[in-house]
Design a protein around this motif. Structure first.
Motif, mmCIF file in Angstrom:
data_model
loop_
_atom_site.group_PDB
_atom_site.id
_atom_site.type_symbol
_atom_site.label_atom_id
_atom_site.label_comp_id
_atom_site.label_asym_id
_atom_site.label_seq_id
_atom_site.Cartn_x
_atom_site.Cartn_y
_atom_site.Cartn_z
ATOM 1 N N ALA A 68 3.764 -4.788 -0.138
ATOM 2 C CA ALA A 68 4.209 -4.737 1.102
ATOM 3 C C ALA A 68 3.173 -3.523 1.752
ATOM 4 O O ALA A 68 3.615 -2.304 1.212
ATOM 5 C CB ALA A 68 5.578 -4.638 1.725
ATOM 6 N N SER A 249 9.551 -7.354 -1.651
ATOM 7 C CA SER A 249 8.311 -6.615 -2.328
ATOM 8 C C SER A 249 8.695 -5.958 -3.669
ATOM 9 O O SER A 249 9.689 -5.377 -3.674
ATOM 10 C CB SER A 249 7.434 -5.706 -1.444
ATOM 11 O OG SER A 249 8.201 -4.551 -1.197
ATOM 12 N N CYS A 252 5.430 -0.990 -2.307
ATOM 13 C CA CYS A 252 5.088 -0.746 -0.713
ATOM 14 C C CYS A 252 3.676 0.150 -0.559
ATOM 15 O O CYS A 252 3.948 1.036 -1.460
ATOM 16 C CB CYS A 252 6.186 -0.178 0.009
ATOM 17 S SG CYS A 252 7.394 -1.472 0.412
#
Length: 292
Positions: A68, A249, A252
């Motif tokens: 993400a 996710s 990140c």
């Protein structure tokens, strides 16, 4: 967790008015061994004309995981996403420095056709965009038509079914495949676009805020689809929804542009660590809603 590092040579990208883009590829195939869908951006900087929007971004995107990209508006997340499949060069005057490697091969290498890069690295946009004049069936196969891929009727039927199954849409549309794709609900249209991307067999699927125009129920279904296909295709998603980033996710990357400076990656790492024990106070402030 690591930070971005330095950049190097600037590439001037050709302006493209429309269509699949210039034929301006990456290195000779077959040099990277098994193709897994690992992306590596190395010291990527980007400009629109004289305005620098990204500065020396380095990020490893592991295969068959969901990464993400988070951060406030205007920090370069979507620009970075578009660089990953050569859509940045569609903008007149766009420039790029650094490298983007897919399984070790430079997607911007002069030997790689842009259509090949975009077939390997698909894109799902913020607003669902099925082709309105096409049926659901033909929408799924649209990417194959654009690349000149042929197959028997039974092969096409099997591909449509498998793509819609993987996108979590088959049971809802199997009895109306000849109806227009534009007749579906917003959430169904987005999953149809996911099926269309999956049909060409990408190694990576990029998603630019794929749920921002959807209601909560449709968002949940798309998120479930993301989690179900992540074992077979690498996914990079831009999202402003921190709860969504935490739900879908595995890692990140936090982008930030401060005081008019171009966007950088402040910090990146496993999602759990980014939310529970970030190393940078700006990351903690953002993921806990204190700004952005």
């Amino acid at each position: 967790m690591t930070n971005a590092v330095e950049t190097d040579t600037t590439r001037t990208l050709p302006a493209v008015e429309a269509g699949p883009g210039p034929s301006r590829p990456g290195p000779a195939p077959g040099q990277s061994g098994q193709l897994s869908g690992t992306l590596h951006a190395e010291r990527v900087s980007a400009w629109f004309g004289q305005r620098k929007v990204l500065d020396r971004v380095t990020l490893e995107v592991p295969a068959e995981r969901v990464t993400a990209l988070i951060g406030p508006s205007g920090c370069g997340k979507s620009t970075f996403l578009r660089i990953l499949n050569r859509m940045h060069e569609l903008v007149p005057g766009a420039q790029l420095a650094g490298e983007v490697l897919l399984d070790g091969e430079d997607i911007y290498h002069p030997a790689r056709k842009v259509t090949d890069a975009r077939r390997a690295i698909g894109m799902v946009f913020q607003k669902p965009n099925p082709f309105p004049a096409m049926s659901i069936y033909d929408n799924v196969l649209a990417g194959l038509h654009l690349t000149g891929t042929k197959g028997s009727k039974s092969d096409r039927d099997a591909l449509v079914e498998s793509s819609l199954v993987r996108a979590g849409l088959w049971t809802e549309v199997r009895d109306r495949l000849q109806q227009p794709g534009s007749a579906l609900s917003g959430g169904q249209q987005q999953r149809l676009c996911i099926a269309r991307s999956l049909a060409v067999g990408p190694r990576v699927l990029l998603m630019d805020e794929p749920c921002s125009a959807l209601d909560p129920t449709s968002t949940r279904v798309v998120e479930e689809t993301i989690k179900e296909i992540a074992h077979e295709v690498t996914i990079v998603i831009v999202t402003h929804n921190m709860q969504q980033a935490a739900r879908v996710s595995d890692q990140c990357a936090f982008f930030l542009a401060e005081n008019g400076a171009p966007g950088v990656i402040v910090e990146h790492g496993p999602t759990d660590a980014m939310f529970s024990s970030p190393q940078d106070s700006r990351t903690a402030d953002y993921v806990h809603g204190r700004f952005g």
